[in-house]
Enzyme design. Sequence first.
Site, PDB file in Angstrom:
ATOM      1  N   GLU A   1      61.614  29.306  15.455  1.00 34.17           N
ATOM      2  CA  GLU A   1      60.856  29.047  14.239  1.00 34.17           C
ATOM      3  C   GLU A   1      61.354  27.814  13.501  1.00 34.17           C
ATOM      4  O   GLU A   1      60.566  27.030  12.984  1.00 34.17           O
ATOM      5  CB  GLU A   1      60.929  30.270  13.315  1.00 34.17           C
ATOM      6  N   ASP A   2      62.654  27.655  13.439  1.00 29.54           N
ATOM      7  CA  ASP A   2      63.207  26.628  12.552  1.00 29.54           C
ATOM      8  C   ASP A   2      63.680  25.362  13.244  1.00 29.54           C
ATOM      9  O   ASP A   2      64.053  24.409  12.588  1.00 29.54           O
ATOM     10  CB  ASP A   2      64.401  27.208  11.768  1.00 29.54           C
TER      11      ASP A   2
END
Length: 742
Positions: free
Chosen positions: A89-90
């Site tokens: 996600e990051d």
Amino acid sequence: MENSAEDEKILAEAWEKLKLSCEKVCKSDEDWNFVRRAYFLAKEAHQGVRRRSGEPYLLHPIAVAHIVVDEIGLGVKSVVAALLHDVVEDTDYTVDDIERIFGPKIAYMVDGLTKMSGVFNADTSQQAEYFRKVLLTLSDDVRVIIIKIADRLHNMRTLGSMPLNKQIKNTSETIYLFAPLAHRLGLHAIKSELENLCMKYRFPDQYQEINAKLASTEVSRTEMIKRFTDPIIKTLDRDGIKYEIAGRVKSAYSIWNKMQRKGIPFEEIYDLYAIRIIFEPLPFPSEKTQCWQIYSSITDIYTPNPERLRDWISMPKDNGYEALHVTVMGPEGVWVEVQIRTKRMDEIAERGFAAHWKYKQESTSPDEDEFDKWLKKIRAALNSPSDNAVEFLDNFKMSLYTSEIVVFTPKGKTVKLPLNATAIDFAYDIHSNIGNKAIGVKINHKIQPITTRIHSGDQIEIITADSGRPSPEWLEYVTTTKAVQSIKAFLKSEQENNIERGRSLFEQAMERLQIPVSGRVIRKVLPAYNSSNKDEFYSKIGAGIINLDDLESILRENPKQKINKFWSLFINRSKGDDEDDLSEEDDEITPHDGDNSLDDEAEFVIAECCNPIPGDLVVGYRNPTTKIIEVHKSTCNELHRLAAQYGQNIIKEEIKWSHHKSVAYLSSLTIRGIDRVGLLFDLAQVVSFDCNVNMREINMNSHDGIFEGKLSIYVKDSQSLSHLMERVRAIRGVDSVKRIEN
Ligand code: MN
């Protein structure tokens, strides 16, 4: 970006600690390699990134991994997935990368976790619908949900560094979904911690007050527990049982919950603690028999309350919980609950799912598939067509908490239903066609209305007729998701015809008035006709509930909205909205500056459910139909319900009260106390003279020497209200003064 030497030292220490925890799950060099690779990949991926609190980001996945292995007892794969849960996600890594390095299983779990955080960060997409889809992972791998719960637990533990709107969104989702899920998965310790943390942020004053009271009564409680347990200890020792015994104090949340539910003060809660006996059973006789033997020894000492005996051993709760609960009269003349369980039962109670699986593999008992049954039910509910995901979630949440009854079919087959189920639930549980055609029921051979509530042990036979059809009122009598969904599906097919008819009637009426149908028109007619959306409006027309005779006058009139003109907004312009936002700057604008997140038509109303007044912490919720921003107190229950379901409509901007002149706000108080001559006079004196406040209404009831009353007054802001409450509280005889929130 390089990590500083300081950061490197912190991370190295955290990694050493994690390795210690992993010793119990890493069985081979391969396992160790797996965990090590995950750690170093996460370290590299999150390099240089910090959490809002300022600490290196990597400490978060490490903490989640700790929870997963120490507090839940999952294995190597889960530790690896926990370490990697935010990587896709990051950072620049993709699920494909993870699959290449760690294989398909880990990639699948990380993918599930990434999707789930997508759900909770989304503020435009349909949060609830997406959540439903993601819950489908339950049927494939429950570990994904468990790791997500661990992730949420760590975020809740560190919620203090988040801004208010984020705290509200998080606590709402937690209390609405994560705590029930944890409960359903049997993660008892985590569920209570989540609830406690929610309370800490939602009701900080009450939280602190209860904890302070718990601390101040600790010494006397310890003595009481000792006096109570001493004779039990003697008996257990005499019988040569290997056991642990301890007094467990209730959590602040559950105490507060009970105070709310029963409307009593802290001092009147007598079951502040329970005694727990955890013993090592002998190989013979059965665990159950040994639990009852201990029960017998205890009730030789103290008198039991037969109405409060709970045998969760013969019939475990459907989250797997097993124990024997008995309430006895203690030496102080107070009821004390004693929980009796074996070591195995205790591990299941505290760690839920993971422990359950461990013991299941060791055992061959056919009774241990409660959990499978539950998963099957969830899967069925998730797969069943449901157009309204929010309603689905509502029902789903209900199904997470209910306890169960067991009833019988005419042929003696058992059917498990939630507590409070009615014959309608039973009918739908057998088959949706039986439910749709049901007209009555025989309960224990006696004919009863189909809406009758059923009880454990009842034998139930549904009477059907071809002419039978569900009625909307049934929805008030059913508790199971299946019944709700089937009834709604039936009513919906009927309603769709009504919507079509209603739409065309409305369009004809508008044509006669020669007004084009626009969004503005709809926004005006919906509230006027008590409808919350277009479909409801049309279907009410179609069903003849609404007639359009006064349509013209409604469209012509210029309604004075209860718009409050005394607001200004302080906008937190942060770039993203994800959990670990780094920067934040404040600047002030007024609502009509044309900021794109608040359009020109943004209007504010004070929410009627909680009635905030200046000085209260408030949060804005944009009503998706009317587009008007409702301003709620940050502690409002309704707001939290909305936030959990439609988090995307919570406005990100912080709303603050502006300074303004002499406006007074209506507020109400309930007052309780011991009645005496002159009390009313003193009260009026304080309100009108000492505090210079205008009273609108005062209502007092007195019975058996106790008075109860409601006081409605106009106050300037929350500060003068608390001042007034202080003064009223000080009046002789007054026992409690509370602001009416709803
Ligand atoms: Mn995370």
